[in-house]
Enzyme design. Structure first.
Site, PDB file in Angstrom:
ATOM      1  CG  HIS A 114      15.603  10.886  27.909  1.00 34.96           C
ATOM      2  ND1 HIS A 114      16.683  10.837  28.765  1.00 34.96           N
ATOM      3  CD2 HIS A 114      14.857   9.791  28.196  1.00 34.96           C
ATOM      4  CE1 HIS A 114      16.588   9.781  29.544  1.00 34.96           C
ATOM      5  NE2 HIS A 114      15.493   9.122  29.214  1.00 34.96           N
ATOM      6  CD  GLU A 164      23.007   9.974  32.915  1.00 36.51           C
ATOM      7  OE1 GLU A 164      21.878  10.474  32.992  1.00 36.51           O
ATOM      8  OE2 GLU A 164      23.400   9.356  31.915  1.00 36.51           O
ATOM      9  CD  GLU A 197      18.673  11.825  32.123  1.00 38.88           C
ATOM     10  OE1 GLU A 197      19.707  11.125  32.200  1.00 38.88           O
ATOM     11  OE2 GLU A 197      18.424  12.519  31.130  1.00 38.88           O
ATOM     12  CG  HIS A 200      20.835   6.281  32.565  1.00 41.53           C
ATOM     13  ND1 HIS A 200      20.298   7.051  31.562  1.00 41.53           N
ATOM     14  CD2 HIS A 200      20.350   5.025  32.367  1.00 41.53           C
ATOM     15  CE1 HIS A 200      19.534   6.300  30.783  1.00 41.53           C
ATOM     16  NE2 HIS A 200      19.542   5.075  31.261  1.00 41.53           N
TER      17      HIS A 200
END
Length: 329
Positions: A114, A164, A197, A200
């Protein structure tokens, strides 16, 4: 308490391979930054860079500040990995034989992309002062961070679950703003980062749910303690060159609030979602301390909403060293 946590972490560890298969993607299959950026080996590289720079011209000051701060946050992955490797039950000394340390390394490897893709985009865009951005990044890694979890795995998993989802919201909205201004490439990049994200978030959310099945008292108390401290953002020590620790973060947060990228109401909404998914209200046979913790968690969203409605944020734009007044160097 420590022994119970270690026992729970050891009990869950055999499930890590299943979690990795479900929530992470092998390096040979997942997207890489070069999939989105101009190909430096191509004869059309300079034309592609010109197109990228052209698309970047319509984005406003607060947008660039928010994107820069998001990038710096993502670039500080070495800090986050070292923090998680020190958590009780995550034993990196056992190397590949320890499931938890394998998870942390694989998670870090996914997250690392990222910062890579956003950093290269900012560099090619020509819209920000990259040296100032790099100084802030070095400061953030050098300063370290303290998210209030200590080495407690329960608190750390509450934090990562919350954080997250917060970064998913932020990246997704930045991507939408970019697309509205005709920046399709940046919109696509932010959208796919947001997807990572979310995966996760779902993984860490599942870790907490599994722990609730083993030690509901300890997990609920840890959740409540984290919310009493407030979930701070990983870049809460953010600063500019010559500035004090944390000074730049508040000004960045005001930009994000003005843009609607991440707001106090989002914070409250995340808490509601976690209370609901983990079925905090339905937990039974808790200790007296855990009962109080559960009651606190269930009442907290309404309390925070009353505070949020009274919050005011400055409308004046603070001038960052990262971005010039018109967003152009």
């Amino acid at each position: 308490m420590k022994n119970i946590r270690l026992e729970v972490m050891e009990a869950i560890e055999p499930m890590i391979d299943t979690y990795m298969d479900e929530f992470l993607i092998p390096p040979d299959e997942i997207w890489q930054p070069s999939d989105f950026l101009p190909d430096s080996q191509s004869e059309g590289f300079f034309d592609a860079v010109e197109e990228l720079r052209g698309e970047a011209q319509e984005l406003g000051y607060d947008f660039w500040v928010t994107l820069v701060a998001d990038t710096i946050t993502e670039e500080a992955l070495p800090t986050y990995e070292s923090w998680l490797m020190d958590v009780e039950g995550i034993n990196q000394q056992e190397g590949k034989n320890n499931g938890w340390s394998r998870w942390v390394r694989a998670w870090t490897a996914e997250e690392n992309r990222h910062g890579d893709v956003l950093n290269k985009y900012l560099y090619l865009s020509g819209r920000v002062n990259m040296r100032e951005v790099e100084i802030s990044t070095q400061h953030l890694i050098s300063d370290g961070f303290d998210i209030g979890t200590d080495r407690d795995p329960y608190k750390n998993f509450v934090y990562t679950t919350f954080q997250e989802l917060a970064t998913n919201i932020s990246h997704k909205r930045v991507g939408k703003l970019a697309r509205k201004k005709g920046n399709i490439l940046l919109g696509k990049m932010c959208g796919i980062i947001a997807g990572d994200e979310m995966r996760h978030h779902l993984a860490y959310r599942e870790f907490v749910k599994t722990i609730l099945g083993h030690d509901p008292d300890g997990m609920v108390i840890a959740f409540a303690e984290m919310m009493k401290k407030k979930i701070v953002m990983p870049a809460h020590f953010l600063r500019e060159s010559g500035g004090k620790i944390g000074e730049a973060f508040e000004n960045f947060s005001n930009c994000a609030q003005r843009l609607g990228v991440y707001t106090a109401m989002d914070y409250i909404d995340i808490l509601k979602k976690l209370n609901n998914y983990w079925q905090i209200d339905s937990l039974r046979s808790l200790s007296d301390e855990a009962e109080k913790a559960r009651d606190y968690l269930m009442k907290l969203p309404d309390r925070l909403e009353r505070i949020a409605t009274r919050m005011r944020f400055p409308e004046d734009q603070y001038r960052f060293s990262w971005v010039q007044a018109n967003g152009v160097l």
